[in-house]
Motif scaffolding. Sequence first.
Motif, short mmCIF file in Angstrom:
data_model
loop_
_atom_site.label_atom_id
_atom_site.label_comp_id
_atom_site.label_asym_id
_atom_site.label_seq_id
_atom_site.Cartn_x
_atom_site.Cartn_y
_atom_site.Cartn_z
N GLY A 97 0.82 -1.19 0.00
CA GLY A 97 0.00 0.00 0.00
C GLY A 97 0.86 1.25 0.00
N VAL A 98 0.22 2.37 -0.25
CA VAL A 98 0.91 3.65 -0.30
C VAL A 98 0.14 4.64 0.57
N VAL A 99 0.87 5.41 1.35
CA VAL A 99 0.28 6.48 2.15
C VAL A 99 0.58 7.79 1.43
N ASN A 100 -0.46 8.57 1.19
CA ASN A 100 -0.31 9.86 0.52
C ASN A 100 -1.04 10.96 1.31
N HIS A 101 -0.60 12.17 1.08
CA HIS A 101 -1.32 13.38 1.50
C HIS A 101 -1.50 13.55 3.00
N LEU A 102 -0.58 13.03 3.81
CA LEU A 102 -0.70 13.27 5.25
C LEU A 102 -0.69 14.77 5.49
N GLN A 103 -1.75 15.25 6.15
CA GLN A 103 -1.87 16.68 6.41
C GLN A 103 -2.43 16.91 7.81
N THR A 104 -1.89 17.88 8.48
CA THR A 104 -2.44 18.35 9.73
C THR A 104 -2.83 19.81 9.53
#
Length: 180
Positions: A97-104
């Motif tokens: 899998g791929v994790v994208n766009h982590l935003q706080t």
Amino acid sequence: MGTTEFAQVTRPHELAFGLRRELVDCWVTVSNAGGAVVPHGVPLPPLSPRDVEPVLGRIVDALDPQQSRLLVATVQGVLAGWLLLRRDPHPLVAHCGVVNHLQTRTSFRRQGIGAALMRRVPDIARDSMGLERLGLTARSGLGLEDFYRGLGWVEVGRWPGALRVAPGDDRDEILMSLAL
């Protein structure tokens, strides 16, 4: 800060209109504040909601419990952060899998929201999607590799100078991996 609550959005119809607007606002604000979440296919910041809405629309349209999902964090009903988890579609790497766009959201920075989202991802990827490994890319020069290393991720490669943030400001693209 109130209690952080987490939810997954696994199908397009599950995304409430108000949350969709908050996701767009978060993305625009984070990008314009220098965050490394500039969407593909749009100009470099400053961004407007019109730049981000079609990109988010494509992400939402592709939501599927076994293929991709949004993980959102809220505090007192307000979006504090989010990320996208998706399965690689190619059969040779469908176990990854791929994790994208982590935003706080900028008003929730330095409160552990991003780390809390990233700590939840491995269990969701493994238990809900049957994934065995996760990957992500990060932009050098922001300390992101240290953030991810602190959460157990391993740097597996770099593409030197692959990201041109501005004329004369080229950054490495850092490839990171996490075995589940």
